[in-house]
Design an enzyme around this catalytic site. Structure first.
Site, PDB file in Angstrom:
ATOM      1  N   ARG A 138     -10.678   6.801  -7.717  1.00  0.00           N
ATOM      2  CA  ARG A 138     -11.734   5.984  -6.163  1.00  0.00           C
ATOM      3  C   ARG A 138     -13.539   6.244  -6.750  1.00  0.00           C
ATOM      4  O   ARG A 138     -14.555   5.107  -6.180  1.00  0.00           O
ATOM      5  CB  ARG A 138     -11.669   5.325  -5.648  1.00  0.00           C
ATOM      6  CG  ARG A 138     -10.002   4.746  -5.967  1.00  0.00           C
ATOM      7  CD  ARG A 138      -9.359   4.949  -4.271  1.00  0.00           C
ATOM      8  NE  ARG A 138     -10.223   4.041  -3.118  1.00  0.00           N
ATOM      9  CZ  ARG A 138     -10.517   2.662  -3.540  1.00  0.00           C
ATOM     10  NH1 ARG A 138     -10.155   2.330  -4.588  1.00  0.00           N
ATOM     11  NH2 ARG A 138     -11.241   2.314  -2.392  1.00  0.00           N
TER      12      ARG A 138
ATOM     13  N   ASP B 258     -18.768  -4.189  -3.271  1.00  0.00           N
ATOM     14  CA  ASP B 258     -16.739  -4.535  -3.072  1.00  0.00           C
ATOM     15  C   ASP B 258     -17.168  -4.457  -4.691  1.00  0.00           C
ATOM     16  O   ASP B 258     -17.682  -4.672  -5.885  1.00  0.00           O
ATOM     17  CB  ASP B 258     -16.426  -5.496  -2.210  1.00  0.00           C
ATOM     18  CG  ASP B 258     -15.138  -5.795  -2.092  1.00  0.00           C
ATOM     19  OD1 ASP B 258     -14.952  -4.265  -2.526  1.00  0.00           O
ATOM     20  OD2 ASP B 258     -14.353  -6.537  -1.705  1.00  0.00           O
TER      21      ASP B 258
ATOM     22  N   ASN C  68     -13.688   1.009   7.268  1.00  0.00           N
ATOM     23  CA  ASN C  68     -13.375   2.076   6.614  1.00  0.00           C
ATOM     24  C   ASN C  68     -13.130   3.398   6.641  1.00  0.00           C
ATOM     25  O   ASN C  68     -12.728   4.346   5.877  1.00  0.00           O
ATOM     26  CB  ASN C  68     -15.151   2.225   6.010  1.00  0.00           C
ATOM     27  CG  ASN C  68     -15.066   1.181   4.699  1.00  0.00           C
ATOM     28  OD1 ASN C  68     -16.651   0.799   4.419  1.00  0.00           O
ATOM     29  ND2 ASN C  68     -14.418   0.798   3.536  1.00  0.00           N
TER      30      ASN C  68
HETATM   31  C1  FPP Z   1     -16.165  -1.175  -1.286  1.00  0.00           C
HETATM   32  O1  FPP Z   1     -15.555  -0.998  -2.571  1.00  0.00           O
HETATM   33  C2  FPP Z   1     -17.747  -0.902  -1.462  1.00  0.00           C
HETATM   34  C3  FPP Z   1     -17.999   0.223  -0.160  1.00  0.00           C
HETATM   35  C4  FPP Z   1     -16.294   0.944   0.397  1.00  0.00           C
HETATM   36  C5  FPP Z   1     -18.967   0.678   0.070  1.00  0.00           C
HETATM   37  C6  FPP Z   1     -20.419   1.247  -0.294  1.00  0.00           C
HETATM   38  C7  FPP Z   1     -20.612   1.958  -0.818  1.00  0.00           C
HETATM   39  C8  FPP Z   1     -21.631   2.406  -2.232  1.00  0.00           C
HETATM   40  C9  FPP Z   1     -22.162   1.776  -3.053  1.00  0.00           C
HETATM   41  C10 FPP Z   1     -21.839   3.769  -2.638  1.00  0.00           C
HETATM   42  C11 FPP Z   1     -22.688   3.987  -1.257  1.00  0.00           C
HETATM   43  C12 FPP Z   1     -23.570   3.974  -0.965  1.00  0.00           C
HETATM   44  C13 FPP Z   1     -24.782   4.103  -0.299  1.00  0.00           C
HETATM   45  C14 FPP Z   1     -25.364   3.213   0.616  1.00  0.00           C
HETATM   46  C15 FPP Z   1     -25.236   5.278  -0.438  1.00  0.00           C
HETATM   47  P1  FPP Z   1     -14.058  -0.963  -2.479  1.00  0.00           P
HETATM   48  O2  FPP Z   1     -13.836   1.495  -2.251  1.00  0.00           O
HETATM   49  O3  FPP Z   1     -13.666  -1.589  -1.280  1.00  0.00           O
HETATM   50  O4  FPP Z   1     -13.748  -1.320  -3.869  1.00  0.00           O
HETATM   51  P2  FPP Z   1     -12.475  -1.854  -4.154  1.00  0.00           P
HETATM   52  O5  FPP Z   1     -11.937  -3.046  -3.199  1.00  0.00           O
HETATM   53  O6  FPP Z   1     -12.197  -2.653  -5.474  1.00  0.00           O
HETATM   54  O7  FPP Z   1     -10.945  -0.880  -3.845  1.00  0.00           O
END
Ligand code: FPP
Length: 241
Positions: free
Chosen positions: A31, A18, A66
């Site tokens: 983002r 996260d 998501n």
């Molecule tokens: C959370 O950050 C992360 C995700 C939505 C999923 C994780 C995805 C990756 C690391 C990239 C893709 C992964 C692979 C294995 C190809 P957020 O966007 O919720 O962050 P925030 O809470 O700060 O907004």
């Protein structure tokens, strides 16, 4: 390796990755850059896991929730996933990493589904580590799907209700055959489970760090494992005499 006790490693580590969005926001970037940099952390954590001998690594890459994100962000995540799979295949093959996914992958775009099953097929004989990506995954949905599978077996009289055990439920989840996680890591300082592996984490040790996912690299990953090694796991029993 930095005082890690290789005799006392968690067998299965699960990670809620996260903070990609906040990482980008802090730098006044879109983002998507956060997700792109998050991929470097994914690569480093996979490599380190293999190096030290972790058997199972489960990463929460895309949750059921998501899907509610704007289309351009979902598309960007799918594209990142595709390039990750293409770029990492050789390394997975060289390092004996078997790739698999959990979640309702049927909801993913068809080209992504094809690439996922190709990657799973090509790595299916690998025996040194399992890299398990949770995609379109929700813990409650997983339990619901298990419930329906079990109910169908009861309805067709293959199984009697009184024969249902905890093992029947574990075996009906997407994680069939994978031991429950020993350690759950969550980055970016939120104290939430976010619908991840709800059944499987009953006795899992939890490590929460304020570090945002794109900054979570080898050193802190090893620190999390070291912290795990200091804990005494009792699984509900009392302290050993
Ligand atoms: C959370 O950050 C992360 C995700 C939505 C999923 C994780 C995805 C990756 C690391 C990239 C893709 C992964 C692979 C294995 C190809 P957020 O966007 O919720 O962050 P925030 O809470 O700060 O907004």
């Amino acid at each position: 390796m930095s005082n890690i006790n290789l005799e006392k490693l968690p067998k299965h580590i699960a990670i809620i990755m996260d903070g990609n969005g906040r990482w980008a926001k802090k730098r006044a970037l879109n983002r998507i850059y956060g997700h792109e940099n998050g991929i470097d952390s994914v690569r480093e954590v996979v490599r380190t896991s293999r190096e030290i001998g972790i058997s199972y690594l489960t990463l929460y890459a895309f949750s059921e929730e998501n899907w509610k994100r704007p289309k351009h962000e979902v598309d960007a995540l799918m594209n990142l996933l595709k390039s990750f799979l293409k770029n990492e295949l050789d390394e997975m093959l060289e390092n004996g990493i078997r790739f698999q996914t959990i979640g309702r992958s049927g909801k993913l775009p068809e080209d992504v589904q094809r690439l996922l099953s190709d990657t799973s097929d090509k790595t299916s004989q690998n025996k040194d580590m399992v890299l398990n990506l949770a995609l379109s995954y929700g813990g409650r949905q997983e339990i619901l799907d298990a419930f329906q599978k079990i109910f169908m077996r009861v309805e067709s009289r293959v199984l009697r209700p009184e024969e249902i055990t905890e093992q029947t439920i574990s075996d009906s989840l997407y994680t069939t055959g994978i031991p429950d996680p020993d350690l759950l890591i969550r980055t970016s300082g939120e104290y939430r489970i976010s619908n991840f592996l709800l059944w499987q984490i009953a006795y899992t040790e939890i490590y929460i760090t304020p570090t945002l996912w794109p900054d979570f690299r080898k050193e802190e990953y090893l620190a999390a494992i070291k912290e795990f090694q200091k804990r005494e796991r009792r699984f509900g029993a009392s302290e050993a005499e």
